[in-house]
Design an enzyme around this catalytic site. Structure first.
Site, PDB file in Angstrom:
ATOM      1  N   TYR A  51      18.455  73.425  60.547  1.00 21.64           N
ATOM      2  CA  TYR A  51      19.981  73.250  60.249  1.00 21.64           C
ATOM      3  C   TYR A  51      20.110  72.200  60.384  1.00 21.64           C
ATOM      4  CZ  TYR A  51      20.123  78.335  58.773  1.00 21.64           C
ATOM      5  OH  TYR A  51      19.744  79.674  57.845  1.00 21.64           O
ATOM      6  N   HIS A 113      11.596  81.976  61.044  1.00 23.41           N
ATOM      7  CA  HIS A 113      12.121  82.300  59.449  1.00 23.41           C
ATOM      8  C   HIS A 113      11.473  81.921  58.166  1.00 23.41           C
ATOM      9  CE1 HIS A 113      16.071  78.466  58.789  1.00 23.41           C
ATOM     10  NE2 HIS A 113      15.949  79.421  57.259  1.00 23.41           N
TER      11      HIS A 113
END
Length: 167
Positions: A51, A113
């Site tokens: 992010y 992830h």
């Protein structure tokens, strides 16, 4: 969450949009949101090194400064935009970088992830298990993993959480 022994709020706060991903973000507003969440009893905060290229972890680290005991921090590794990396050496490197950006000693829940199709899940989870043994991580999770992958991973080390995109 799974065999996790922490008292975790049923609702978590995702940090992804709190940095410049969908447009300009306001760190003061993001920090106030995190503080309000913690003050209301919500304690699960989720982020990722992907992010805003780690800037989200840095922002969350600043926001929880002095409040670490109230927060259960989850972060993720291995999503490199157009590539995935689950190689054991990378797992350790990514964890150390996340710990530094978050400015914490231990990540509560560390997620892969995205599953790396080129690396056996047993190898990736084995590297993550070593992070638990070293005290850098408390529990392990997977994101976007299928049932067989989860079963194989869980044989190496207990998986306490699964994140799957819902919306």
């Amino acid at each position: 969450l799974g065999s996790c022994t922490a008292d975790i709020s049923a609702i978590g706060l995702g940090g992804m949009a709190m940095t410049d991903i969908y447009g300009k973000a306001d760190e003061g507003e993001a920090t106030a949101t995190i503080h309000a969440a913690l003050d209301s009893g919500l304690n699960f905060i989720d982020t990722s090194d992907a992010y805003a290229n780690g800037k989200n972890e840095e922002m969350i680290g600043r926001a929880i400064k002095g409040r670490r005991d109230k927060a259960v921090i989850a972060t993720k590794f291995g999503n490199l935009g157009n590539a995935v990396n689950g190689k054991p050496a990378y797992v350790a490197e990514a964890c150390d970088k996340s710990l530094k950006r978050l400015d914490i000693e231990t990540i509560d829940i560390y997620f892969q992830h995205r599953v790396d199709a080129d690396v056996p899940i047993e190898d990736t989870i084995g590297a993550m298990k070593r992070l638990v043994e070293q005290g850098k991580v408390r529990w392990l999770g997977l994101s976007e993993a299928g049932p067989e992958t989860i079963r194989r991973a869980n044989k190496v080390h207990p998986i306490v959480a699964l994140q799957t995109e819902y919306s």
